[in-house]
Design a protein around this motif. Structure first.
Motif, PDB file in Angstrom:
ATOM      1  N   PHE A 186       0.898  -1.376   0.124  1.00 26.28           N
ATOM      2  CA  PHE A 186       0.054  -0.089   0.101  1.00 26.28           C
ATOM      3  C   PHE A 186       0.841   1.189  -0.040  1.00 26.28           C
ATOM      4  N   LYS A 187       1.986   1.200   0.625  1.00 33.13           N
ATOM      5  CA  LYS A 187       3.092   2.254   0.665  1.00 33.13           C
ATOM      6  C   LYS A 187       3.422   2.830  -0.796  1.00 33.13           C
ATOM      7  N   ASP A 188       3.407   2.065  -1.587  1.00 33.74           N
ATOM      8  CA  ASP A 188       3.751   2.237  -2.959  1.00 33.74           C
ATOM      9  C   ASP A 188       2.771   3.330  -3.849  1.00 33.74           C
ATOM     10  N   PHE A 189       1.614   3.364  -3.288  1.00 37.04           N
ATOM     11  CA  PHE A 189       0.660   4.297  -3.879  1.00 37.04           C
ATOM     12  C   PHE A 189       0.477   5.684  -3.496  1.00 37.04           C
ATOM     13  N   HIS A 190       0.531   6.598  -4.337  1.00 37.86           N
ATOM     14  CA  HIS A 190       0.382   8.062  -4.033  1.00 37.86           C
ATOM     15  C   HIS A 190      -1.392   8.302  -3.855  1.00 37.86           C
ATOM     16  N   TYR A 241      -8.428   2.401  -6.388  1.00 44.13           N
ATOM     17  CA  TYR A 241      -8.521   1.107  -6.723  1.00 44.13           C
ATOM     18  C   TYR A 241      -8.061  -0.244  -5.926  1.00 44.13           C
ATOM     19  N   TYR A 242      -6.882   0.244  -5.545  1.00 47.46           N
ATOM     20  CA  TYR A 242      -5.843  -0.608  -4.581  1.00 47.46           C
ATOM     21  C   TYR A 242      -6.714  -0.424  -3.190  1.00 47.46           C
ATOM     22  N   LEU A 243      -7.375   0.359  -2.759  1.00 47.12           N
ATOM     23  CA  LEU A 243      -7.807   0.557  -1.393  1.00 47.12           C
ATOM     24  C   LEU A 243      -8.856  -0.490  -1.393  1.00 47.12           C
ATOM     25  N   THR A 303      -9.704  -3.084  -3.214  1.00 51.04           N
ATOM     26  CA  THR A 303      -9.490  -4.633  -2.883  1.00 51.04           C
ATOM     27  C   THR A 303      -8.721  -4.630  -1.425  1.00 51.04           C
ATOM     28  N   TYR A 304      -8.021  -3.891  -0.862  1.00 51.28           N
ATOM     29  CA  TYR A 304      -7.330  -3.950   0.336  1.00 51.28           C
ATOM     30  C   TYR A 304      -8.753  -4.081   1.455  1.00 51.28           C
ATOM     31  N   LEU A 305      -9.696  -3.185   1.291  1.00 53.29           N
ATOM     32  CA  LEU A 305     -10.793  -3.094   2.148  1.00 53.29           C
ATOM     33  C   LEU A 305     -11.557  -4.724   1.876  1.00 53.29           C
ATOM     34  N   LEU A 306     -11.992  -5.251   0.799  1.00 55.10           N
ATOM     35  CA  LEU A 306     -12.292  -6.331   0.500  1.00 55.10           C
ATOM     36  C   LEU A 306     -11.555  -7.824   1.205  1.00 55.10           C
ATOM     37  N   LEU A 307     -10.381  -7.547   1.234  1.00 59.26           N
ATOM     38  CA  LEU A 307      -9.765  -8.583   1.807  1.00 59.26           C
ATOM     39  C   LEU A 307      -9.790  -8.478   3.408  1.00 59.26           C
TER      40      LEU A 307
END
Length: 513
Positions: A297-301, A309-311, A313-317
């Motif tokens: 997650f730290k790699d996304f500004h 979009y990443y968050l 998927t992170y939330l769904l996980l």
């Protein structure tokens, strides 16, 4: 020193009297341009009338006219600042800094050519060509080579003209191959934005497209043809639901990157990481995926659309791992991001749906939030007219909402709708999980909410559900919370309903006595 003297002469002779920029160092300045920027920075939702009053003391017509001129001037100054953004942050796409470097050199060289400063222009064009070739930015390499060929023709430098003509011909052949690969990829991508049935049709066409992309990459051996081939392969596996293969592909590609086999000036490892995390979600490896999600997650500004979009998927996980507290924290993180409003309305509505599920599982005491939840869950958002995908998640949430309330009228009104929905839109074998879960939900009404009967009769369906594979993206199925967990929640609701009914019967008998 001569080149420096030349630049001094050009800039001092041709510079603008007033630079069209904002002076951000003047924090307490009275300049209205900067005042407007500060007001918008402090409150992105501020209205135009409020801005006019703050800047001019009133909202009269003359002040509105002055504000329109101010707004146009500030917008142009902000656009000028785009030339000087910081692209060194590693959380942004890595190729951007090399692309901007190349474009900057091209811009400077073009201006110097116009000033007939060919020697300095040549040096900058050649430097831009080097950057473009190292970063495999073929389209810019072609422009650089073309401009150098023109420059050599203008300066009558025949040997260099011939050499650059040869270089340009090679680059144009490479660009033609890359252009064909790009066209194939974007034709595929545009179909991915369509309804489920379009994506299912695309799945049948992909083998032929992949074969052509393989042939193009074999000829070109460039990063661009590799990229289009790689992401198309990824799309095929995603559409067909082969997420284990995506995990293998992403791991192999990351290994190749570390071995120097892939151009690191272009490769976006964030995309690779995202696909790996998403594949772990789809293969029911939520706990392992959650660990990876936290690491990457730290790699996304936070200003990037990819951050959201990443968050998601992170939330769904987190929800699939049963970490609802963590999921709520991630949801709040998304809400607090100042760029939340720039998302498309469909994306914002997805966040509302995630929040509604969390609110259903962990009801908050806030009356305002509960009213918002009640209003949302009783209306279907308009972001998807498709017959699968998030609409399935909405229908399930609505059913559970009315079940918990023991709203028989509301349940019966939706019972027939659920049955018809299953018959019309969940007939494909790939939608088996949704088919089974819909039947389990319908059974609760059919068996008059009897906990033990529902549990017993649904047991065979539950076993089939656990064994059923996750469908691919081509079939649009989204499980915000795994159906197995939702069934446990459903049984919990039935148990509570039975307890409430028993308590009510005891109370009635007590009143009679």
């Amino acid at each position: 020193m001569d080149e420096l003297v030349t630049l001094v002469k050009i800039v001092t002779d041709r510079r603008l009297a007033v630079l069209p920029f904002l002076d951000f160092s003047a924090r307490n300045g009275s300049n209205k341009d900067l005042q407007l920027v500060r007001l918008l920075e402090a409150d992105p939702n501020v209205t135009q009338n409020k801005l006019v009053k703050s800047l001019y003391g009133g909202a009269e017509e003359k002040n509105q006219t002055a504000f329109r001129k101010l707004k146009s001037r500030v917008q142009q100054k902000l656009l000028n600042h785009l030339y000087f953004l910081d692209h060194t942050d590693v959380r942004h796409i890595v190729s951007r800094r090399h692309e901007q470097h190349c474009l900057g050199l091209l811009h400077q060289a073009k201006i110097l050519s116009g000033e007939s400063e060919y020697k300095l222009a040549e040096r900058l064009y050649r430097k831009a060509l080097t950057v473009a070739c190292e970063a495999e930015l073929t389209q810019y390499a072609v422009v650089c080579a073309r401009m150098l060929r023109i420059l050599y023709a203008e300066t009558r430098n025949q040997p260099r003209f011939k050499a650059m003509s040869k270089k340009l011909a090679e680059l144009q052949k490479l660009l033609a191959l890359e252009d064909e690969a790009e066209e194939l990829y974007y034709e595929m991508k545009v179909f991915l934005q369509h309804k489920v049935r379009w994506r299912q049709g695309l799945l049948k066409q992909l083998p032929a497209q992949l074969e052509r992309l393989e042939a193009l990459h074999k000829k070109a051996k460039s990063y661009n043809t590799f990229h289009y081939l790689y992401v198309t392969k990824m799309s095929q596996e995603e559409l067909s639901g082969n997420y284990e293969e995506i995990i293998r592909l992403t791991a192999a590609t990351e290994k190749a990157r570390k071995q120097g086999k892939i151009n690191e000036m272009r490769f976006d490892k964030r995309f690779n990481n995202y696909m790996s995390v998403y594949a772990h979600l789809q293969t029911r490896q939520a706990k392992k995926g959650l660990v990876l999600a936290e690491e990457y997650f730290k790699d996304f500004h936070y200003s990037s659309g990819n951050w959201f979009y990443y968050l998601e998927t992170y939330l769904l996980l987190a929800m699939h791992a049963g970490q609802y507290g963590q999921a709520y924290e991630l949801l709040q993180q998304a809400r607090k991001n100042p760029y939340h409003r720039k998302q498309r309305s469909a994306a914002q509505q997805r966040w509302e749906l995630y929040e509604a599920y969390l609110q259903f599982i962990r009801p908050e005491p806030s009356p305002l939030k509960m009213r918002h939840f009640t209003q949302f869950v009783q209306t279907v958002p308009d972001y998807s007219r498709d017959k699968q995908g998030y609409n399935v998640a909405i229908l399930i949430l609505q059913f559970l909402y009315f079940l918990r309330r023991r709203d028989i009228e509301g349940l019966l009104a939706r019972l027939e709708g659920l049955r018809k929905y299953e018959q019309r839109h969940l007939r494909d074998p790939a939608t088996l999980r949704s088919q089974l879960f819909f039947r389990m939900l319908l059974m609760t009404v059919k068996e008059n909410f009897a906990l033990e009967t529902c549990q017993k009769k649904a047991a065979p369906l539950l076993e089939r559900l656990k064994a059923a594979p996750q469908p691919g993206e081509a079939f649009g199925e989204i499980e915000i919370i795994p159906y197995e967990d939702l069934w446990e929640l459903t049984l919990g609701i039935l148990k509570q309903l039975a307890a409430d009914q028993t308590a009510a019967e005891h109370a009635d008998r007590s009143r009679v006595l």
